[in-house]
Scaffold this active site. Structure first.
Site, PDB file in Angstrom:
ATOM      1  N   ARG A  53       0.847  -1.213   0.000  1.00 34.76           N
ATOM      2  CA  ARG A  53       0.000   0.000   0.000  1.00 34.76           C
ATOM      3  C   ARG A  53       0.875   1.253   0.000  1.00 34.76           C
ATOM      4  NH1 ARG A  53      -4.434   0.866   4.623  1.00 34.76           N
ATOM      5  NH2 ARG A  53      -2.547   1.120   5.865  1.00 34.76           N
ATOM      6  N   HIS A 103       6.225  24.883  -4.901  1.00 38.12           N
ATOM      7  CA  HIS A 103       5.212  23.826  -4.983  1.00 38.12           C
ATOM      8  C   HIS A 103       5.580  22.745  -6.003  1.00 38.12           C
ATOM      9  CE1 HIS A 103       2.882  26.743  -2.801  1.00 38.12           C
ATOM     10  NE2 HIS A 103       1.815  25.960  -2.760  1.00 38.12           N
ATOM     11  N   LYS A 148      -2.454   7.287   1.527  1.00 37.01           N
ATOM     12  CA  LYS A 148      -2.174   7.403   2.974  1.00 37.01           C
ATOM     13  C   LYS A 148      -1.132   8.504   3.147  1.00 37.01           C
ATOM     14  CE  LYS A 148      -1.724   4.446   7.067  1.00 37.01           C
ATOM     15  NZ  LYS A 148      -2.879   4.905   7.828  1.00 37.01           N
ATOM     16  N   LEU A 204      -9.673   5.386   2.641  1.00 34.65           N
ATOM     17  CA  LEU A 204      -8.404   4.660   2.623  1.00 34.65           C
ATOM     18  C   LEU A 204      -8.766   3.179   2.628  1.00 34.65           C
ATOM     19  CD1 LEU A 204      -5.259   4.912   2.889  1.00 34.65           C
ATOM     20  CD2 LEU A 204      -5.637   4.157   5.231  1.00 34.65           C
TER      21      LEU A 204
HETATM   22  C1  LIG Z   1      -8.496   7.435   7.288  1.00 27.13           C
HETATM   23  C2  LIG Z   1      -8.246   5.995   7.610  1.00 27.13           C
HETATM   24  N1  LIG Z   1      -9.094   5.053   7.148  1.00 27.13           N
HETATM   25  C3  LIG Z   1      -8.921   3.754   7.418  1.00 27.13           C
HETATM   26  C4  LIG Z   1      -7.871   3.319   8.221  1.00 27.13           C
HETATM   27  C5  LIG Z   1      -7.698   1.856   8.509  1.00 27.13           C
HETATM   28  O1  LIG Z   1      -6.605   1.333   7.792  1.00 27.13           O
HETATM   29  P1  LIG Z   1      -5.806   0.052   8.279  1.00 27.13           P
HETATM   30  O2  LIG Z   1      -6.825  -1.033   8.490  1.00 27.13           O
HETATM   31  O3  LIG Z   1      -4.880  -0.259   7.171  1.00 27.13           O
HETATM   32  O4  LIG Z   1      -5.115   0.412   9.563  1.00 27.13           O
HETATM   33  C6  LIG Z   1      -6.961   4.250   8.717  1.00 27.13           C
HETATM   34  C7  LIG Z   1      -5.823   3.813   9.530  1.00 27.13           C
HETATM   35  O5  LIG Z   1      -5.114   4.590  10.106  1.00 27.13           O
HETATM   36  C8  LIG Z   1      -7.145   5.625   8.400  1.00 27.13           C
HETATM   37  O6  LIG Z   1      -6.285   6.561   8.843  1.00 27.13           O
END
Ligand SMILES: Cc1ncc(COP(=O)(O)O)c(C=O)c1O
Length: 290
Positions: A53, A103, A148, A204
């Site tokens: 990821r 930028h 992320k 995410l």
């Molecule tokens: C915005 C967001 N969504 C979902 C998740 C869950 O992701 P994961 O299961 O990979 O920890 C996170 C984890 O920090 C997050 O920051």
């Protein structure tokens, strides 16, 4: 107590000896990506998936990955040698420190790599048995929530809404549809069927979200990946949060009102037990970080 050991651009150093340039684009623009990997007694859960990821996040922001997945896993193992027990491994890669603030993405800049560990805070028994409170908010973040990114101001402000309300998470709604929460994915259950919002740019794609989808299939639970409306969220029998550190948690109040019976429901209890079984099998099968 001695200063914890962290990783900085290929070296293991005491945390307080690491200094970052004020021109680093991570500092100036939030121009970077990150990962958090849970580690149980030396066994990293899904390290490979987290580094894959990380690669997707880097591709999405045109950032060159300085390491292969195998290199990253070796760096993680070297760091974990200094941090026994249950840990969170934090990995951050920023675009690096150019000579001036601009930028436009500079060419051939060396990315800055930083990794640290801190004790993993798993959900308390009380949170698992009684569930947690959440509040809702409009999702005021950007259109690239699948990256992320270390640019987390939207998520920070969203999380603060629940912190101010004494709640565990802020569940986000965009144009009348459920997206996710400030640092978790969200699942709903109605009449025994689990549903989660689609894998698109508004969430995410959690490593735990994917794991729950696989555990549901293996455990004969019905799960649908499909848009979930605000009404479906509010009328759900059960609502869950998932993340690498929260694992799976039941939401038992939403905006001060009980969710379903106001107690963690039967489908949650089934999923929680599938998750715990999975974790203990993995730790027996892979006693070192993998
Ligand atoms: C915005 C967001 N969504 C979902 C998740 C869950 O992701 P994961 O299961 O990979 O920890 C996170 C984890 O920090 C997050 O920051």
């Amino acid at each position: 107590m001695s200063e914890p050991i962290a990783h900085f651009n290929g070296k293991l150093l005491p945390l307080d000896e690491i200094g970052i340039s004020p021109l680093d684009r991570g500092f100036i623009f939030g121009d970077g990506v990150y990962e958090v990997i849970p580690v149980y007694d030396g066994t990293a859960l899904h390290a490979r998936e987290h580094f894959e990821r990380l690669q997707r996040s880097m591709d999405a922001i045109q950032l060159r990955n300085p390491h292969t997945v195998d290199d990253w896993i070796a760096c993680t193992q070297a760091l974990l040698a200094h941090h026994p027990g249950n840990q969170s491994v934090y990995i951050q890669v920023t675009r690096g420190a150019p000579k001036k603030r601009d930028h436009v993405i500079p060419k051939d800049l060396q990315p800055t790599v930083f990794m640290m560990c801190y004790p993993l805070s798993s959900p308390s028994r009380e949170a698992v048995e009684n569930g947690v409170a959440c509040v809702t908010s409009p999702d005021f973040r950007w259109e690239k929530c699948h990256i992320k990114s270390t640019s987390l101001l939207g998520n920070v402000l969203a999380r603060q809404i629940s912190a101010d309300a004494g709640a565990t998470e802020t569940i986000l709604l965009r144009n009348g549809m459920l997206t996710e929460a400030s640092a978790s994915n969200v699942f709903v259950v109605k009449d025994g069927v689990v549903a989660a919002p689609p894998r698109d740019n508004h969430i995410l794609l959690g490593i735990t979200y994917d794991l729950l989808a696989r555990l549901a299939a293996d455990g004969a639970l019905k799960l649908e990946i499909r848009p979930v409306s605000e009404a479906q969220l509010r009328n759900a029998d059960e609502v869950w949060l998932s993340s690498s550190t929260k694992e799976v948690l039941a939401v038992t109040t939403l905006d001060g009102k009980p969710v379903g019976t106001g107690k963690p429901g039967p489908v949650f209890r089934r999923m929680h037990s599938l998750y715990q079984d999975y974790k203990s099998k993995l730790r027996k099968a892979r006693p070192v970080a993998a």
